[in-house]
Structure formats: C-alpha cells, structure tokens
Design a protein around this motif. Structure first.
Motif, PDB file in Angstrom:
ATOM      1  N   ILE A  32       0.851  -1.190   0.000  1.00 54.24           N
ATOM      2  CA  ILE A  32       0.000   0.000   0.000  1.00 54.24           C
ATOM      3  C   ILE A  32       0.886   1.240   0.000  1.00 54.24           C
ATOM      4  O   ILE A  32       1.791   1.354   0.830  1.00 54.24           O
ATOM      5  CB  ILE A  32      -0.923   0.012   1.238  1.00 54.24           C
ATOM      6  CG1 ILE A  32      -1.818  -1.231   1.239  1.00 54.24           C
ATOM      7  CG2 ILE A  32      -1.768   1.275   1.269  1.00 54.24           C
ATOM      8  CD1 ILE A  32      -2.625  -1.407   2.510  1.00 54.24           C
ATOM      9  N   ARG A  64      -6.383  -3.211  -4.324  1.00 58.22           N
ATOM     10  CA  ARG A  64      -6.783  -2.234  -3.296  1.00 58.22           C
ATOM     11  C   ARG A  64      -7.609  -2.829  -2.164  1.00 58.22           C
ATOM     12  O   ARG A  64      -7.904  -2.139  -1.185  1.00 58.22           O
ATOM     13  CB  ARG A  64      -7.561  -1.082  -3.942  1.00 58.22           C
ATOM     14  CG  ARG A  64      -6.693  -0.219  -4.842  1.00 58.22           C
ATOM     15  CD  ARG A  64      -7.277   1.164  -5.012  1.00 58.22           C
ATOM     16  NE  ARG A  64      -8.416   1.196  -5.900  1.00 58.22           N
ATOM     17  CZ  ARG A  64      -9.500   1.945  -5.720  1.00 58.22           C
ATOM     18  NH1 ARG A  64      -9.617   2.715  -4.649  1.00 58.22           N
ATOM     19  NH2 ARG A  64     -10.486   1.930  -6.593  1.00 58.22           N
ATOM     20  N   HIS A 124      -7.507   2.365  -0.108  1.00 56.59           N
ATOM     21  CA  HIS A 124      -7.364   0.921   0.070  1.00 56.59           C
ATOM     22  C   HIS A 124      -8.259   0.462   1.207  1.00 56.59           C
ATOM     23  O   HIS A 124      -8.575   1.237   2.121  1.00 56.59           O
ATOM     24  CB  HIS A 124      -5.911   0.562   0.377  1.00 56.59           C
ATOM     25  CG  HIS A 124      -5.014   0.636  -0.822  1.00 56.59           C
ATOM     26  ND1 HIS A 124      -4.364  -0.463  -1.339  1.00 56.59           N
ATOM     27  CD2 HIS A 124      -4.655   1.697  -1.604  1.00 56.59           C
ATOM     28  CE1 HIS A 124      -3.647  -0.092  -2.392  1.00 56.59           C
ATOM     29  NE2 HIS A 124      -3.808   1.208  -2.568  1.00 56.59           N
TER      30      HIS A 124
END
Length: 196
Positions: free
Chosen positions: A19, A77, A52
């Motif tokens: 991420i 995501r 996300h």
C-alpha cells in the motif's frame, strides 16, 4: 466492555501489503456476513480513487466478497488478512484512516468501534443498535442514516479530505474512551447500578 486508550504503534503493514505510504486506508475487522455491510465498503472503492480497504476476519460471506472484489477489479486495493486475534490488530488500527461498520447487523456494543476510538481513529457506522452509544455524529465519527452507498461514500470523502477533522475526531474518540469506557469508568458505573 471496558477499554483502555491506546497509542498507535509503528508498523510495516503498509509495506507488507503493498500500500502506498500516503494512501487512505479503510479498515474492518470481524465476522464476514452480509449484514455486516463489508460488500458496501468494497463497492465504494471505485468512487474513492487511491483508497485501500483492509479486511480482517473470516465467515460464510467471504466467497461473495472475493467475487465482488474480482468483478470490480480491485484486487490491488482490497486486502484480505484472514482471521487475526485481537492482540494482532494493533498495527492495522495504527495505520487506518477510518474504521467502518456500515451494515444492518444489530451490534449491541461493537468492540471494533471501541477499539478504533481507543486508537484515535475516526469511525463510520450505521445508526442502529449500540453504535450511537459509541459514535457521536460529527464528533468522533459519522452515523449513517441509510444503506445508500452514496451516503457512505460522502462520509468517507469528508474525513479523507479534511485531515484536521480526522484528527479532531480521533482525539474525541480517545476522550470518550477515557471518560466513558475506561476500566475505572465501567467499574464505577456497575457499582452505582448495584448500590443506588
């Protein structure tokens, strides 16, 4: 449900999950059932670029959630962590932007929302059951008045786009935990019930 105020901890969770450093993070931890509304969180992501979603838990609704993730092409995501015991959730509360419980499930007093507040994370949940006992609308989070996806998306955007608001909500959540849900406060409340 007594709860202590917690400090956020350093975590490499973002790196491990791939991420980006500054991407907003939505977090849900709990059982996977349709009434929990996890599918709404997944369905909101196409309208929330760069956001996300981290999901911790297991349950009978998991195949449907994974299918929806694939249908919306969100595999990069949406991050399924599997079941994690409570003591392993601290890294995820520490990096979460918002903790959410948008579904119709009748939660008498949602521990996930209490934990989010204890870590200073803004919360969003449906206005039902015990959620209003934890979330003060506009103070430490938002209460959803409907199951309309547009309302959920709007509230998420409000928090993400206003870092100062998110910070105030987080601080208000920790204050609420300290004043109403700390072990001492809960013990004093129970004592009054039996002695008054």
């Amino acid at each position: 449900n007594p709860m202590d105020v917690h400090q956020k901890i350093s975590s490499d969770a973002r790196k491990r999950l791939g991420i980006p450093p500054h991407a907003p993070l939505l977090f849900y931890a709990g059982r996977f059932t349709e009434s929990k509304g996890i599918q709404q969180l997944i369905a909101s992501l196409p309208s929330l670029p760069d956001v996300h979603l981290i999901i911790a838990g297991r349950g009978p609704y998991e195949p449907e959630l994974r299918t929806l993730t694939a249908q919306l092409n969100l595999h990069t995501r949406v991050h399924f962590l599997g079941f994690l015991p409570n003591e392993q959730l601290a890294p995820y509360y520490s990096i979460a932007t918002i903790v959410l419980m948008p579904g119709t499930f009748y939660e008498s007093l949602g521990r996930m929302l209490l934990e989010a507040c204890s870590y200073g994370v803004p919360t969003i949940a449906a206005r039902r059951a015990g959620n209003p006992d934890i979330i003060e609308h506009g103070v430490n989070g938002y209460l959803l008045e409907s199951q309309d996806l547009s309302e959920l998306i709007h509230r998420i955007k409000e928090i993400i786009r206003q870092p100062a608001l998110a910070k105030r909500m987080g601080q208000a959540g920790q204050k609420k935990i300290a004043e109403q849900f700390s072990p001492r406060s809960v013990a004093e409340g129970l004592t009054r019930v039996y002695t008054d």
